[in-house]
Design a protein around this motif. Structure first.
Motif, PDB file in Angstrom:
ATOM      1  N   SER A  24       0.805  -1.218   0.000  1.00  0.00           N
ATOM      2  CA  SER A  24       0.000   0.000   0.000  1.00  0.00           C
ATOM      3  C   SER A  24       0.838   1.267   0.000  1.00  0.00           C
ATOM      4  O   SER A  24       0.330   2.349  -0.333  1.00  0.00           O
ATOM      5  CB  SER A  24      -0.955   0.021   1.197  1.00  0.00           C
ATOM      6  N   TYR A 170      -4.702   1.911  -2.274  1.00  0.00           N
ATOM      7  CA  TYR A 170      -4.213   0.682  -2.890  1.00  0.00           C
ATOM      8  C   TYR A 170      -5.324  -0.327  -3.166  1.00  0.00           C
ATOM      9  O   TYR A 170      -5.469  -0.832  -4.290  1.00  0.00           O
ATOM     10  CB  TYR A 170      -3.143   0.077  -1.975  1.00  0.00           C
ATOM     11  N   TRP A 196       1.446  -1.277  -8.544  1.00  0.00           N
ATOM     12  CA  TRP A 196       0.217  -2.029  -8.264  1.00  0.00           C
ATOM     13  C   TRP A 196      -0.320  -2.740  -9.500  1.00  0.00           C
ATOM     14  O   TRP A 196      -1.458  -3.178  -9.522  1.00  0.00           O
ATOM     15  CB  TRP A 196      -0.834  -1.092  -7.686  1.00  0.00           C
TER      16      TRP A 196
END
Length: 368
Positions: A24, A170, A196
């Motif tokens: 995150s 995230y 990500w």
């Protein structure tokens, strides 16, 4: 002394390992990318900077004092007494929508915009807390959304203003990345998205005053007075911004997060008037007034950008400051009335027609 140094060393190592491997926190701007960003007027000495010399860098003791004040001060009416219920919207209603430009507020600074048969998300933060870990933040004020993320139809574009946790989340990215065609961000934020799993060819980065086209919709990355960073050692490594979103018939301004500064007038002169300006109003304090507006400044900024009407945002989502949760909306509406500026105050999930000239919204926050 040796024992103390060992403990400090272990804490530092633990922090570095945690921030480097816990997803995150996002990515880090490389030296090669810094060379590219050095072409920006905002990038100096390895960091992005505001036009004005703010924010002030806090010393360690000042940071500890500020954190202690925030976590120990009790704020009467700091949160709603009950969960903020969202007006529900059906996924088919979004997928099949062909009407005039409209927006749906998901709370805080998150919006769904439908314009020219395109579906666009602004700062889509659907997380429970505005922090990298659940234990580090209080729950958001609305437990449910107008539409759950999993039920969102195809998304043509996502626009982000900066990389703070209450704007860039995230878990939210993981849920929308495979149904999103393209992401538009200020310089540097691509490192988080790529970390990500979002392909580079689905990301467009812009500097202040740069623009791009989304099938006839003009997207302009415009200035803000704020800061960035998702961990202690990468502050100001990515740029922050506001956005102008223009179709042939509608003109929208999205302030992102910003302190009050001359850029509002400059944006208004270049791109105004705006049918609707989404203006930051909440999470303020005298200690950080250079990076978050007071409600009275929010109203004046609406005048500066030449908005026909404003909608206060960045409130009714999270408790991130020491004011009562209704203080922003009460103060900004009072000041806007004195300035003869129209304010709209929809509930979370209530449809907002961008060019609608009649304000039919209620003071829904009263007694909550």
């Amino acid at each position: 002394m040796i024992t103390t140094l060992i403990i400090v060393g272990l804490l530092v190592i633990t922090y570095l390992l945690f921030t480097n491997f816990y997803p995150s926190f996002g990515g880090d701007v490389s030296k090669e990318q810094q060379v590219v960003y050095a072409k920006s007027e905002q990038f100096k000495n390895g960091k992005f900077n505001n036009t004005n010399p703010v924010p002030k860098d806090l010393s360690f003791s000042e940071t500890v004092k500020l954190a202690f004040t925030f976590f120990t001060t009790k704020v009467p009416n700091g949160r709603p007494k009950v969960d903020l219920k969202a007006t529900k919207i059906d996924s088919a209603n979004i997928a099949d929508y062909k009407g005039e430009a409209r927006m749906v507020w998901f709370g805080h600074s998150s919006f769904l915009l439908q314009m020219d048969r395109k579906t666009i998300l602004l700062d889509p933060m659907f997380g429970k807390v505005a922090a990298p870990l659940p234990i580090l933040g209080g729950n958001r004020f609305n437990e449910e959304f107008p539409l759950e993320i999993e039920k969102l139809p195809k998304i043509d574009a996502v626009i982000f203003s900066h990389d703070h946790y209450d704007h860039l989340d995230y878990e939210s990215i993981l849920k929308i990345k495979n149904k999103t065609n393209h992401f538009y961000v200020p310089l540097g934020i691509r490192v988080h998205l790529e970390a990500w799993g979002i392909p580079a060819n689905k990301i467009t980065e812009l500097d202040w005053w740069q623009d791009t086209q989304l099938d006839g919709i003009n997207l302009v990355c415009t200035p803000a007075q704020h800061f960035s960073g998702r961990k202690m050692n990468n502050g100001q490594s990515t740029l922050w911004s506001s956005w102008v979103i223009q179709s042939k018939t509608e003109n929208i301004y999205f302030s992102g997060d910003s302190g009050y500064a001359p850029h509002f007038k400059e944006i208004g002169e270049k791109y105004g008037p705006f049918d609707l300006a989404l203006m930051e109003c909440g999470q303020y304090n005298d200690m950080w007034s250079d990076i978050h507006m007071m409600p009275e400044e929010t109203a004046q900024a609406g005048i500066d950008v030449r908005a026909k009407k404003i909608m206060p945002i960045h409130w009714a989502g999270f408790k991130l400051a020491l004011h009562e949760w209704t203080d922003p909306i009460e103060r900004v509406t009072k000041t806007a009335h004195a300035l003869n500026l129209q304010v709209i105050t929809p509930r979370i999930g209530e449809a907002i027609i961008v060019k609608e000239s009649i304000n039919t919204y209620t003071n829904w926050w009263e007694k909550l």
